[in-house]
Scaffold this active site. Structure first.
Site, PDB file in Angstrom:
ATOM      1  N   LYS A  57       2.765 -15.115   2.932  1.00  0.00           N
ATOM      2  CA  LYS A  57       3.017 -15.998   0.883  1.00  0.00           C
ATOM      3  C   LYS A  57       4.354 -16.323   1.681  1.00  0.00           C
ATOM      4  O   LYS A  57       5.300 -15.923   0.534  1.00  0.00           O
ATOM      5  CB  LYS A  57       3.014 -15.510   0.730  1.00  0.00           C
ATOM      6  CG  LYS A  57       2.660 -15.722  -1.520  1.00  0.00           C
ATOM      7  CD  LYS A  57       1.482 -16.976  -1.351  1.00  0.00           C
ATOM      8  CE  LYS A  57       1.811 -17.819  -2.215  1.00  0.00           C
ATOM      9  NZ  LYS A  57       0.906 -19.028  -2.296  1.00  0.00           N
TER      10      LYS A  57
ATOM     11  N   ASP B  54      -3.297 -18.591   0.647  1.00  0.00           N
ATOM     12  CA  ASP B  54      -4.824 -19.239  -0.164  1.00  0.00           C
ATOM     13  C   ASP B  54      -5.253 -19.904   0.958  1.00  0.00           C
ATOM     14  O   ASP B  54      -6.381 -20.096   0.539  1.00  0.00           O
ATOM     15  CB  ASP B  54      -4.012 -19.424  -1.070  1.00  0.00           C
ATOM     16  CG  ASP B  54      -2.223 -19.768  -0.957  1.00  0.00           C
ATOM     17  OD1 ASP B  54      -2.175 -20.651  -0.065  1.00  0.00           O
ATOM     18  OD2 ASP B  54      -1.817 -21.302  -1.855  1.00  0.00           O
TER      19      ASP B  54
ATOM     20  N   TYR C 131       0.990  -0.890   0.120  1.00  0.00           N
ATOM     21  CA  TYR C 131      -0.064  -0.190  -0.262  1.00  0.00           C
ATOM     22  C   TYR C 131       0.824   1.153   0.365  1.00  0.00           C
ATOM     23  O   TYR C 131       0.600   2.182  -0.624  1.00  0.00           O
ATOM     24  CB  TYR C 131      -0.888   0.133   1.301  1.00  0.00           C
ATOM     25  CG  TYR C 131      -2.597  -0.863   0.766  1.00  0.00           C
ATOM     26  CD1 TYR C 131      -2.520  -1.399   0.626  1.00  0.00           C
ATOM     27  CD2 TYR C 131      -3.476   0.245   1.595  1.00  0.00           C
ATOM     28  CE1 TYR C 131      -3.797  -2.708   0.662  1.00  0.00           C
ATOM     29  CE2 TYR C 131      -4.558  -0.418   0.937  1.00  0.00           C
ATOM     30  CZ  TYR C 131      -4.128  -1.496   0.836  1.00  0.00           C
ATOM     31  OH  TYR C 131      -6.157  -2.635   0.897  1.00  0.00           O
TER      32      TYR C 131
ATOM     33  N   ASP D 288     -12.341  -9.181   4.633  1.00  0.00           N
ATOM     34  CA  ASP D 288     -13.894  -8.874   3.799  1.00  0.00           C
ATOM     35  C   ASP D 288     -14.171 -10.646   3.889  1.00  0.00           C
ATOM     36  O   ASP D 288     -15.468 -10.721   3.770  1.00  0.00           O
ATOM     37  CB  ASP D 288     -13.727  -8.226   2.202  1.00  0.00           C
ATOM     38  CG  ASP D 288     -13.785  -6.615   2.017  1.00  0.00           C
ATOM     39  OD1 ASP D 288     -13.391  -6.512   3.687  1.00  0.00           O
ATOM     40  OD2 ASP D 288     -14.329  -6.617   1.300  1.00  0.00           O
TER      41      ASP D 288
ATOM     42  N   ASP E 146      -6.696  -6.920   4.289  1.00  0.00           N
ATOM     43  CA  ASP E 146      -7.657  -6.412   3.785  1.00  0.00           C
ATOM     44  C   ASP E 146      -8.772  -7.383   2.793  1.00  0.00           C
ATOM     45  O   ASP E 146      -9.101  -7.044   3.396  1.00  0.00           O
ATOM     46  CB  ASP E 146      -6.731  -5.063   2.721  1.00  0.00           C
ATOM     47  CG  ASP E 146      -7.772  -4.425   1.613  1.00  0.00           C
ATOM     48  OD1 ASP E 146      -9.001  -3.664   2.397  1.00  0.00           O
ATOM     49  OD2 ASP E 146      -7.895  -4.353   0.857  1.00  0.00           O
TER      50      ASP E 146
HETATM   51  C1  IPM Z   1     -10.244  -1.668   4.256  1.00  0.00           C
HETATM   52  C2  IPM Z   1     -10.462  -0.281   2.756  1.00  0.00           C
HETATM   53  C3  IPM Z   1      -9.488   0.571   2.718  1.00  0.00           C
HETATM   54  C4  IPM Z   1      -8.012  -0.038   2.243  1.00  0.00           C
HETATM   55  C5  IPM Z   1      -9.556   0.755   0.844  1.00  0.00           C
HETATM   56  C6  IPM Z   1     -10.489   2.200   1.009  1.00  0.00           C
HETATM   57  C7  IPM Z   1      -8.432   1.931   0.777  1.00  0.00           C
HETATM   58  O1  IPM Z   1     -10.689  -1.361   1.882  1.00  0.00           O
HETATM   59  O2  IPM Z   1     -10.313  -0.413   4.970  1.00  0.00           O
HETATM   60  O3  IPM Z   1     -10.261  -2.163   4.191  1.00  0.00           O
HETATM   61  O4  IPM Z   1      -8.282  -1.283   1.275  1.00  0.00           O
HETATM   62  O5  IPM Z   1      -7.676  -0.742   3.779  1.00  0.00           O
HETATM   63 MG    MG Z   2     -10.631  -3.180   2.549  1.00  0.00          MG
END
Ligand code: IPM
Ligand code: MG
Length: 354
Positions: A186, A219, A141, A247, A243
């Site tokens: 990884k 993975d 990042y 999710d 990240d």
């Molecule tokens: C998160 C989001 C952010 C990230 C984006 C909006 C930059 O997806 O906080 O998970 O990737 O960190």
């Molecule tokens: Mg995110």
């Protein structure tokens, strides 16, 4: 106690869910006799439109002068053109960096009343109670980027120091929980991951010998998360893997809309935000789930203000509301659902002094 909280609604559904988080904090202040001064600032796409900068100087100054920051979400199609010069996301990355919040805590606990509303089988998700510690201010990042018409590169680099400090956060959490740490990397391919594994192993062995440590490739971790999620307790990983996996993990609880997060560093000051995005498709409709933000407010009370009873009061209110059948559109499965404001009001009315 007195505290200063900077409030960054941001874009899309951000302001809608943040409003409910602020209401929850104000209710806590009233019930427990605290004084929270809220300072609302522009951030993200709206700040690009109004000030030509996703993180204007006065927004950053307010954040740096506050005890904690409550953030909604940022971004949207308006600011996402491939050739966009200014991006809301750049402001968020800068803010995390400026605040030095290198550890992002993302808990996922499956509420019993929702075990049947996830996309997975109830017996797989029942009892899941895990927390991700995502490294937040390093890795790909933040590495150098290059771009020509035909080539692009994003550099991923980590120092031992960056890995050590986030490992310590994870180690302390594991000691306070079930004493089990899963580190994800990884290392069969990446040098940054080989360093990651080496440092995590060393720090855990010398400073947290009472915590059982396992290493899993990313993975495989993605697969095990939906195959045997209740085996996990604390999971630590680098920025981008975290990240993606968080999710995925949030779906164990039924919806991305339920998941809170806390970004912390060495001091008390932290940044608190739901893990969902700005959801431009439902912005302005008043149907977003405010739970992720309200639970982020609870984490703010716990981590930045040291108010454990108050944090629990909010978490208990959310749990009772879900128990009593409160459902926003994202978790209603086609059944009856309530608006963002009504969900917020129901939860806030349930906040009580224990
Ligand atoms: C998160 C989001 C952010 C990230 C984006 C909006 C930059 O997806 O906080 O998970 O990737 O960190
Ligand atoms: Mg995110």
């Amino acid at each position: 106690m007195k505290a200063k909280i900077t409030v960054l609604g941001g874009d899309g559904i951000g302001p809608e869910v943040t409003r409910e988080g602020v209401r929850a904090l104000q209710r806590v202040a009233q019930l427990f006799g605290h004084e929270f001064a809220m300072d609302e600032r522009d951030f993200g796409g709206i700040a690009i439109d109004k000030h030509g900068d996703p993180l204007p100087a006065d927004t950053l100054a307010s954040c740096l002068a506050s005890d904690a920051i409550l953030l909604g979400a940022i971004g949207g199609p308006k600011w996402s053109a491939p050739d966009a010069k200014l991006r809301p996301e750049t402001g968020l990355l800068r803010l995390r960096r400026e605040l030095g919040v290198y550890a992002n805590l993302r808990p996922v606990a499956v509420h019993p009343a929702l075990a049947d509303s996830t996309t997975l089988k109830a017996e797989v998700v029942r009892g899941v109670d895990l927390i991700f510690v995502r490294e937040l201010t390093g890795g790909i990042y933040f590495g150098a980027k290059t771009r020509t018409a035909t080539d692009a590169s994003d550099l991923c680099s980590y120092s031992a120091m960056e890995i050590e400090r986030v490992t310590r956060v994870a180690g302390r959490l594991a000691q306070a929980r079930r004493r089990k740490l899963t580190s994800i990397d990884k290392s069969n391919v990446l040098d940054t991951s080989r360093l990651w594994r080496e440092v995590v192993t060393r720090v855990m062995k010398s400073e947290f010998p009472d915590v059982a440590v396992e290493h899993i490739l990313v993975d495989a971790a993605a697969m095990h998360l939906i195959r045997r999620p209740s085996d996990f307790d604390v999971m630590v990983t680098e920025n981008m893997f975290g990240d993606i996996l968080t999710d995925e993990a949030s779906m164990l609880a039924g919806s991305l809309g339920l998941s809170p997060s806390a970004s912390i560093g060495d001091g008390k000051r932290g940044l608190y935000e739901p893990i969902h995005g700005s959801a431009p498709d439902i912005a302005g409709k008043g149907i977003a789930n405010p739970v992720g933000t309200i639970l982020s407010a609870a984490l703010l009370l716990r981590h930045s203000l040291g108010l454990e009873a108050e944090a629990r009061a909010i978490e208990a209110a959310v749990a009772s509301a879900l128990e009593q059948g409160l459902r926003t559109a994202d978790i209603a499965a086609g059944g009856k659902s309530v608006s963002t404001a009504d969900a917020g009001a129901t939860i806030i009315a349930l906040i009580a002094r224990g």
